[in-house]
Write a protein that holds these residues in place. Sequence first.
Motif, mmCIF file in Angstrom:
data_model
loop_
_atom_site.group_PDB
_atom_site.id
_atom_site.type_symbol
_atom_site.label_atom_id
_atom_site.label_comp_id
_atom_site.label_asym_id
_atom_site.label_seq_id
_atom_site.Cartn_x
_atom_site.Cartn_y
_atom_site.Cartn_z
ATOM 1 N N THR A 30 0.856 -1.176 0.000
ATOM 2 C CA THR A 30 0.000 0.000 0.000
ATOM 3 C C THR A 30 0.893 1.227 0.000
ATOM 4 O O THR A 30 1.710 1.414 0.907
ATOM 5 N N VAL A 31 0.768 2.042 -1.039
ATOM 6 C CA VAL A 31 1.551 3.272 -1.171
ATOM 7 C C VAL A 31 0.692 4.427 -0.676
ATOM 8 O O VAL A 31 -0.318 4.766 -1.296
ATOM 9 N N TRP A 32 1.101 5.011 0.458
ATOM 10 C CA TRP A 32 0.327 6.105 1.043
ATOM 11 C C TRP A 32 0.998 7.436 0.728
ATOM 12 O O TRP A 32 2.206 7.608 0.928
ATOM 13 N N GLY A 33 0.186 8.378 0.239
ATOM 14 C CA GLY A 33 0.696 9.705 -0.058
ATOM 15 C C GLY A 33 -0.234 10.770 0.479
ATOM 16 O O GLY A 33 -1.456 10.647 0.412
ATOM 17 N N GLU A 34 0.355 11.830 0.974
ATOM 18 C CA GLU A 34 -0.437 12.940 1.505
ATOM 19 C C GLU A 34 -1.267 13.602 0.398
ATOM 20 O O GLU A 34 -2.406 14.014 0.622
ATOM 21 N N ASN A 35 -0.673 13.756 -0.788
ATOM 22 C CA ASN A 35 -1.382 14.248 -1.976
ATOM 23 C C ASN A 35 -1.978 15.635 -1.779
ATOM 24 O O ASN A 35 -3.095 15.916 -2.210
ATOM 25 N N ARG A 36 -1.222 16.530 -1.173
ATOM 26 C CA ARG A 36 -1.667 17.917 -1.003
ATOM 27 C C ARG A 36 -0.919 18.873 -1.932
ATOM 28 O O ARG A 36 -1.523 19.709 -2.599
ATOM 29 N N HIS A 37 0.398 18.776 -1.991
ATOM 30 C CA HIS A 37 1.173 19.663 -2.867
ATOM 31 C C HIS A 37 0.682 19.560 -4.312
ATOM 32 O O HIS A 37 0.562 20.568 -5.009
ATOM 33 N N GLU A 38 0.431 18.343 -4.754
ATOM 34 C CA GLU A 38 0.026 18.112 -6.142
ATOM 35 C C GLU A 38 -1.297 18.792 -6.471
ATOM 36 O O GLU A 38 -1.569 19.138 -7.621
ATOM 37 N N LYS A 39 -2.121 18.981 -5.456
ATOM 38 C CA LYS A 39 -3.437 19.576 -5.674
ATOM 39 C C LYS A 39 -3.406 21.098 -5.684
ATOM 40 O O LYS A 39 -4.255 21.732 -6.313
ATOM 41 N N ILE A 40 -2.454 21.703 -4.984
ATOM 42 C CA ILE A 40 -2.501 23.151 -4.800
ATOM 43 C C ILE A 40 -1.295 23.883 -5.381
ATOM 44 O O ILE A 40 -1.312 25.110 -5.453
ATOM 45 N N GLU A 41 -0.250 23.155 -5.801
ATOM 46 C CA GLU A 41 0.945 23.798 -6.343
ATOM 47 C C GLU A 41 1.141 23.341 -7.782
ATOM 48 O O GLU A 41 1.408 22.167 -8.041
ATOM 49 N N GLU A 42 1.040 24.288 -8.704
ATOM 50 C CA GLU A 42 1.045 23.953 -10.126
ATOM 51 C C GLU A 42 2.346 23.276 -10.551
ATOM 52 O O GLU A 42 2.336 22.319 -11.344
ATOM 53 N N HIS A 43 3.474 23.764 -10.036
ATOM 54 C CA HIS A 43 4.751 23.184 -10.466
ATOM 55 C C HIS A 43 4.898 21.737 -10.009
ATOM 56 O O HIS A 43 5.519 20.923 -10.701
ATOM 57 N N VAL A 44 4.315 21.405 -8.847
ATOM 58 C CA VAL A 44 4.361 20.014 -8.376
ATOM 59 C C VAL A 44 3.433 19.146 -9.233
ATOM 60 O O VAL A 44 3.775 18.016 -9.595
ATOM 61 N N ALA A 45 2.260 19.686 -9.562
ATOM 62 C CA ALA A 45 1.314 18.948 -10.399
ATOM 63 C C ALA A 45 1.897 18.635 -11.774
ATOM 64 O O ALA A 45 1.596 17.591 -12.370
ATOM 65 N N LYS A 46 2.752 19.519 -12.299
ATOM 66 C CA LYS A 46 3.386 19.258 -13.591
ATOM 67 C C LYS A 46 4.366 18.091 -13.498
ATOM 68 O O LYS A 46 4.518 17.307 -14.440
#
Length: 277
Positions: A30-46
Amino acid sequence: MTRPQGDFGERQNTPVTTSSAPPPAPINVTVWGENRHEKIEEHVAKIYPQGMHTTIAEGIKENLGDACAVRTATLDDPEHGLTEEVLASTDVLTWWGHAAHAEVSDEVVERVHRHVLSGMGLVVLHSGHWSKIFVKLMGTSCTLRWRNEHDRELVWTVNPTHPIAQGVPHPLIVDEDEMYGEFFDIPAPEELVFVSSFTGGEVIRSGCTFRRGHGRIFYFSPGDQDYPVYHNKDIRRVIANGVRWARTDRPERSHPVLLRYDTDDFFNGVDYSGPLR
């Protein structure tokens, strides 16, 4: 002179029988990720359009293939995706968190803690060093020195015979990463597999193993959200090796218990009933 049958100089026509054991069951990860930066920071989402947890999961599957079965869970899932049923069927849990450690439910932390002590493997990545579960398992502050200025990181193997180091170049080069440095307030690792050095000369114990109860724990520091570290094939190899290593070889999951044994009875422990009769 006649040599007896079976002498080293003569091959016998004795049939060789082989037994093929069934392949080991896949490692349930099971790979657990907080998944917050990807949602709110465009450069991380890229860098991670499907989330870091998805990229980490892909790297594990890429390296372990049919030897693993991988699923993902995130902070915003019900019970953070870490229900009793999920953890009971998880051989190894990987953990990445950073911006929302405080939002992780204490109840879920206690649940994960119990499963680690009972034999579930745990791979903690990068800023997961400050997660509630890692701090609880280590019993220290888990603080360290840091700087985020596009440092080159060199990951040096100091234990080349360790399973987690297999197939990993020496050094492993990460073109850009956040600097993590000593002093890193963790207990002395049972095994130190990697140390990292940075552009400014800092070093850190970047690949460490621990055991808590029946559970195996691997901490691996590279992997800030601002850089494509989890796309690096060698980083992915290390994480997959860590998953394989962290899987217990115990036949069943069980929490360590306190048992009373009568003199000369080495096998039949009795549950502890308390200090007062």
